[in-house]
Design an enzyme around this catalytic site. Structure first.
Site, PDB file in Angstrom:
ATOM      1  N   ARG A  27      -5.029  10.391   2.408  1.00 30.96           N
ATOM      2  CA  ARG A  27      -3.700  11.019   2.553  1.00 30.96           C
ATOM      3  C   ARG A  27      -3.248  11.479   3.912  1.00 30.96           C
ATOM      4  NH1 ARG A  27      -0.567  11.999  -2.055  1.00 30.96           N
ATOM      5  NH2 ARG A  27      -1.365  11.231  -4.015  1.00 30.96           N
ATOM      6  N   ASN A  98       2.115  19.635   0.023  1.00 31.08           N
ATOM      7  CA  ASN A  98       2.391  18.300   0.266  1.00 31.08           C
ATOM      8  C   ASN A  98       3.773  18.233   0.172  1.00 31.08           C
ATOM      9  OD1 ASN A  98       2.300  15.663   0.852  1.00 31.08           O
ATOM     10  ND2 ASN A  98       2.058  15.171  -1.443  1.00 31.08           N
ATOM     11  N   GLY A  99       4.428  17.502   1.319  1.00 29.88           N
ATOM     12  CA  GLY A  99       5.748  17.377   0.993  1.00 29.88           C
ATOM     13  C   GLY A  99       6.694  17.847   2.268  1.00 29.88           C
ATOM     14  N   GLU A 479       2.686  -9.652   7.918  1.00 33.75           N
ATOM     15  CA  GLU A 479       1.599  -9.016   7.399  1.00 33.75           C
ATOM     16  C   GLU A 479       0.318  -8.737   8.426  1.00 33.75           C
ATOM     17  OE1 GLU A 479      -0.792  -6.421   5.073  1.00 33.75           O
ATOM     18  OE2 GLU A 479       1.357  -6.894   5.392  1.00 33.75           O
ATOM     19  N   LYS A 483      -1.298  -5.571  10.072  1.00 30.18           N
ATOM     20  CA  LYS A 483      -2.446  -5.315  10.228  1.00 30.18           C
ATOM     21  C   LYS A 483      -2.759  -5.191  11.578  1.00 30.18           C
ATOM     22  CE  LYS A 483      -3.275  -4.853   5.829  1.00 30.18           C
ATOM     23  NZ  LYS A 483      -1.877  -4.222   5.848  1.00 30.18           N
ATOM     24  N   GLU A 486      -1.693  -2.107  12.939  1.00 35.22           N
ATOM     25  CA  GLU A 486      -2.097  -0.603  12.255  1.00 35.22           C
ATOM     26  C   GLU A 486      -3.356  -0.026  13.145  1.00 35.22           C
ATOM     27  OE1 GLU A 486      -0.501  -0.356   7.647  1.00 35.22           O
ATOM     28  OE2 GLU A 486      -1.810  -1.866   8.274  1.00 35.22           O
ATOM     29  N   HIS A 502      14.685 -18.767  19.702  1.00 32.21           N
ATOM     30  CA  HIS A 502      15.768 -17.978  19.684  1.00 32.21           C
ATOM     31  C   HIS A 502      15.312 -16.471  20.257  1.00 32.21           C
ATOM     32  CE1 HIS A 502      18.296 -20.547  17.519  1.00 32.21           C
ATOM     33  NE2 HIS A 502      17.036 -20.780  16.633  1.00 32.21           N
ATOM     34  N   LYS A 602      -2.602   6.861   3.868  1.00 37.49           N
ATOM     35  CA  LYS A 602      -2.461   6.001   2.908  1.00 37.49           C
ATOM     36  C   LYS A 602      -1.230   6.021   2.036  1.00 37.49           C
ATOM     37  CE  LYS A 602      -4.446   2.285   0.675  1.00 37.49           C
ATOM     38  NZ  LYS A 602      -4.761   1.290   1.063  1.00 37.49           N
TER      39      LYS A 602
END
Length: 607
Positions: A27, A98-99, A479, A483, A486, A502, A602
């Site tokens: 997290r 958290n927030g 995707e 990846k 990331e 194009h 995550k």
């Protein structure tokens, strides 16, 4: 996106707090800290960077205490420094958060005018001073927390300690998840069941606006109005035994290799291999009455939604709108009365997706969610839940969660198509059979790991990489590019192959690798033409295709990976695996942090 844990234990809680934070590090890992009460006083230890840095601090300066809180941070307000690390505290209060407190600036000005001295750049420190000011005015801890909640705008999950109250902590939530764990003479707070998995299997999730007084013997839960309420205590299926790297160097590689198993586990819950029929839990909506589907997700899950759009429209003959959750509700789109809205999320806690769910419900939509966590906020507030069976995914870059999402969506498409009469029984059997083959074919793809690792060394030297695909290969190109960005920090873009002329073709030279995703399907010839245009301009093509495709065009490519021949329906699931492996091996070659890439977390629980 931060992870929080709180423990009231029978012995020193420091080691348990650290273990809990390690389970929550997905997290956020910008900084970490813990606080305990020792003789009624707050003791804190914090460190910039990963939890291992905090462990060094604790080795030099250990803390005792049978009650404590911990935090691992993904920075929002304020740089990821030790000074800005949680827990934040004064002489009365210590808390983790958290927030995002949206009105923190006005609250900070108000509290500063009252003589409160701020020492950090965070929004969270406002909460400490707000609660502490109510305590100074004579409020009890419970009264102070409720009063503070009434003043705060935004999202928060809080775990709070109070000096002099060594037998109590308070948890509160609005917009961010928070769970209470019940033990034997011990109690816990955590961002999710994963943090508490080795400590207890008895979990209660606070509802929106709840706050709870937690003691060693239990919890008293209040709703937003302060009324004492009962919330169900459930047994969680999350197991601490499931989490570990085994013999793998990284969680990401382990999770890539788990895909044949978890895809199979997911199929077993939805597809009967004996009669080749997909079975679904009651959807709460008649498939023949669905005039349009709205698919909403973020990040990797959004790419799963894009694949599903092709499937729903081509196989089930249902028009589909796909939207990014963070944009969806701001368009103010009118949705069809009684329509079906499908939300996709690994964690089930993504803040933007939850907000989009609320908007869709206000528009009279039937809400179906596809999630990997049965106890998540999205699962608890949906009309219908379809679970992926990926198990805990620790690597920040999603792999097995994505392919199991595709598996669930494929099953849902076949179910809807059969109920609507969009496919006949023979076609239904054939597509079901194609799905049952996916776990075995996925194992065959993994055999190419060493070959992909060789190719990765060349890609690792690139500054820019282009991914091309058509049809369902287009979302897989997106995707693959995501990846690579990331975890290797190489700039990459995914394009529909027909769009290359194009604009993107201007970028192509001998230094740019182009990954072409080209199963032998009805669009292969079109993709082949685009590939030849790339090669004519000096581009170095890495060609992902099956035997027929490699025989036709493999000699033209700089490198090829031959994948199994499968029905085009399931090709996007299988062609995902080599782009995952390529990103992984490029990141390893570059020496980046594969499992915890910079600036990412995550579970995105803030907007």
């Amino acid at each position: 996106m931060c992870g929080i844990i709180g423990i009231i234990g029978k012995a020193d809680v420091g080691p348990l707090l650290i273990e809990g934070l390690k389970r929550l590090e997905y997290r956020g890992y910008d900084s970490a800290g813990i606080a305990t009460l020792v003789n009624g006083r707050v003791e804190r230890r914090r460190a910039e960077g990963k939890i291992s840095n905090l462990e060094v601090v604790l080795k030099d300066r250990p803390v005792d205490g049978r009650i404590g809180i911990g935090h691992t941070r993904w920075a929002t307000h304020g740089a990821p420094t030790e000074n800005n690390a949680h827990p934040h505290a004064d002489e009365r209060v210590a808390l983790v958060h958290n927030g995002i407190i949206e009105n923190f600036q006005s609250l900070r000005r108000e509290l500063t005018a009252k003589g409160r001295e701020f020492k950090t750049d965070t929004d969270t420190e406002v909460v400490v001073h707000l609660i502490s000011s109510f305590l100074a005015d004579g409020a009890t801890p419970q009264e102070a927390v409720q009063a503070a909640m009434e003043r705060m705008d935004g999202a928060f999950a809080l775990a709070i300690l109070f000096a002099g109250h060594h037998d109590m902590m308070i948890g509160a939530r609005r917009g961010s998840p928070l769970a209470i764990g019940y033990g034997d003479g011990e109690m816990y707070l955590g961002s999710d069941s994963l943090a508490l998995a080795p400590l207890t299997s008895r979990i209660c999730y606070l509802e929106e606006g709840d706050w709870a007084e937690v003691t060693a013997t239990g919890a008293v839960i209040h709703d937003a109005a302060g009324v004492v309420v009962d919330r169900p205590v459930k047994l969680t299926a999350t197991s601490g035994a499931l989490i570990g790297k085994g013999n793998y160097t990284h969680f990401m590689l382990k999770e890539i290799y788990e895909q044949p198993t978890v895809i199979g586990d997911t199929l077993h819950t939805l597809l009967n291999p004996w009669n080749m029929v997909v079975t679904m839990p009651p959807l709460g909506i008649e498939p023949t009455l669905v005039s349009r589907i709205t698919l909403i997700a973020c990040g990797t899950s959004f790419h799963a939604a894009l694949v599903a759009k092709y499937w729903f429209e081509r196989i089930a003959r249902i028009p589909v709108e796909v939207d990014i959750a963070s944009e969806f509700r701001y368009r103010g789109s009118d949705l069809p009365n009684g329509g079906l809205a499908i939300f996709i999320s690994q964690s089930g806690e993504t803040a933007d997706t939850l907000a989009a769910m609320r908007f869709a419900r206000q528009q009279g939509q039937h809400v179906l969610v596809i999630v990997n966590v049965a106890e998540s906020s999205m699962a608890r507030h949906a009309d219908t839940v379809l679970l992926t069976q990926a198990g805990p995914e620790i690597g920040v870059a999603s792999t097995k969660a994505f392919t199991t999402q595709l598996t669930v969506l494929a099953c849902l498409v076949l179910f809807m198509a059969a109920k609507r009469g969009a496919i006949d029984r023979d076609r239904e059997r054939a597509l079901c059979a194609a799905l049952t083959e996916v776990p075995g074919r996925a194992n065959e793809v993994l055999i190419h790991n060493d070959r992909i690792a060789e190719i990765a060394h060349e890609v690792a030297e690139a500054r820019d990489v282009l991914y091309l695909g058509r049809g369902t290969g287009y979302p897989i190109a997106l995707e693959g590019a995501l990846k690579l960005k990331e975890i290797s920090y190489i700039h990459a873009e995914g394009y529909a192959a027909g769009e290359m002329k194009h604009g993107p073709i201007a970028l192509i030279d001998e230094n740019m690798p182009i990954i072409v995703i080209a199963p032998s399907d009805e669009l292969f010839d079109k993709t082949a033409s685009n590939m030849q245009e790339v090669i004519a301009r000096g581009g170095r093509v890495i060609f992902l295709s099956d035997k027929a495709g490699v025989e036709r065009l493999g000699d033209m490519a700089a490198a090829t990976v031959e994948l199994p021949i499968v029905d085009p329906f399931v090709a996007p699931i299988l062609y995902t695996i080599p782009v995952q492996l390529l990103a992984y091996h490029v990141a390893v070659a570059k020496g980046t942090d594969v499992d915890q890439p910079r600036n990412l977390a995550k579970s995105v629980t803030v907007e």
